[in-house]
Design an enzyme around this catalytic site. Sequence first.
Site, mmCIF file in Angstrom:
data_model
loop_
_atom_site.group_PDB
_atom_site.id
_atom_site.type_symbol
_atom_site.label_atom_id
_atom_site.label_comp_id
_atom_site.label_asym_id
_atom_site.label_seq_id
_atom_site.Cartn_x
_atom_site.Cartn_y
_atom_site.Cartn_z
ATOM 1 N N GLU A 13 0.862 -1.191 0.000
ATOM 2 C CA GLU A 13 0.000 0.000 0.000
ATOM 3 C C GLU A 13 0.907 1.252 0.000
ATOM 4 O O GLU A 13 1.960 1.242 0.651
ATOM 5 C CB GLU A 13 -0.836 -0.061 1.289
ATOM 6 N N LYS A 36 -9.499 2.232 -1.874
ATOM 7 C CA LYS A 36 -9.736 1.564 -0.582
ATOM 8 C C LYS A 36 -11.072 2.002 0.029
ATOM 9 O O LYS A 36 -11.299 3.198 0.239
ATOM 10 C CB LYS A 36 -8.580 1.917 0.354
ATOM 11 N N CYS A 43 -5.038 -3.411 2.462
ATOM 12 C CA CYS A 43 -4.775 -3.473 3.900
ATOM 13 C C CYS A 43 -6.009 -3.731 4.765
ATOM 14 O O CYS A 43 -6.542 -4.823 4.766
ATOM 15 C CB CYS A 43 -4.001 -2.229 4.323
ATOM 16 N N VAL A 62 -0.075 -2.431 10.599
ATOM 17 C CA VAL A 62 0.476 -2.045 11.892
ATOM 18 C C VAL A 62 -0.054 -2.951 13.015
ATOM 19 O O VAL A 62 0.537 -3.026 14.079
ATOM 20 C CB VAL A 62 0.199 -0.558 12.223
HETATM 21 C C1 ACM Z 1 -3.956 -0.124 7.087
HETATM 22 O O1 ACM Z 1 -5.053 -0.242 6.584
HETATM 23 N N1 ACM Z 1 -2.962 0.465 6.455
HETATM 24 C C2 ACM Z 1 -3.672 -0.676 8.425
#
Ligand code: ACM
Length: 269
Positions: free
Chosen positions: A38, A109, A142, A169
């Site tokens: 990402e 996203k 992510c 994370v």
């Molecule tokens: C994330 O969505 N970068 C944790």
Amino acid sequence: MRAGFIQFTPVLGDIEQNILKICKLVDRTDADLVVLPELCNTGYHFTSRQEIETLAERIPYGKTTEALYQMAKAKGVYIVAGLIEKSGDQCYNASVLIGPAGYIATYRKIHLFFEETLWFDPGDREPAVHDIGICRVGLMICFDWIFPETARVLALKGADVICHCANLVLPYCQEAMVTRCLENRFFAVTANRTGTETQRGKSLHFTGKSQITGPDGSILCRGGEASEESGVVEIDPTLARNKAINPYNDVFGSRRIEYYEELMKQRPR
Ligand code: ACM
């Protein structure tokens, strides 16, 4: 086909340097489809909308998409990579799918994580599946992993291989992808980044351990926690088209959708 991930530590805010590194790493990776993290050309830990706007690019006309296309053409590889998309006044946390013949698709996203919700516009389109000939690719980014609906929608749309650009994370995703693959019977390539970014005294540490997961939940390849590396495995994407668990059960066919009406409602009762 050979599916792979590349994990590395981008330099926050330095698109030129990151593109050079990405091109070097893609050049060294022998795969038919390769997934990058990402926001791999910008880094992640932003503190203002203005930073995002400065680093955002038009897709497909921006310099990152162009550089990725030149690599895809030279290497005969399909590439999925995360970047900031500028579209009108909007800035999306996006990923692009690019092949040897050019740009194919963008995913924006839909589930923004933590302070991303302050800086980015949320994705405004359904996750889609793209037939690239060697397989059918589903794109997610992510934190989408924590919503099983994302993976399920992509599976129902026919995805063989989920290309999952990540900047993780939290420590749970890699194990969760085993379940996502088991319950949907597809392959997933999670390309995570490494390193720590500190901004205004706040640090974010990214967990590495990029992973390729099979339709039976097996971990086919996993990267190290801090290493810059690529991982590639030979996969048969057509295995993802068999949704049978045994002669009596099937992850699609055995669903009882008449009992899932709550899923279509915005808020639980
Ligand atoms: C994330 O969505 N970068 C944790």
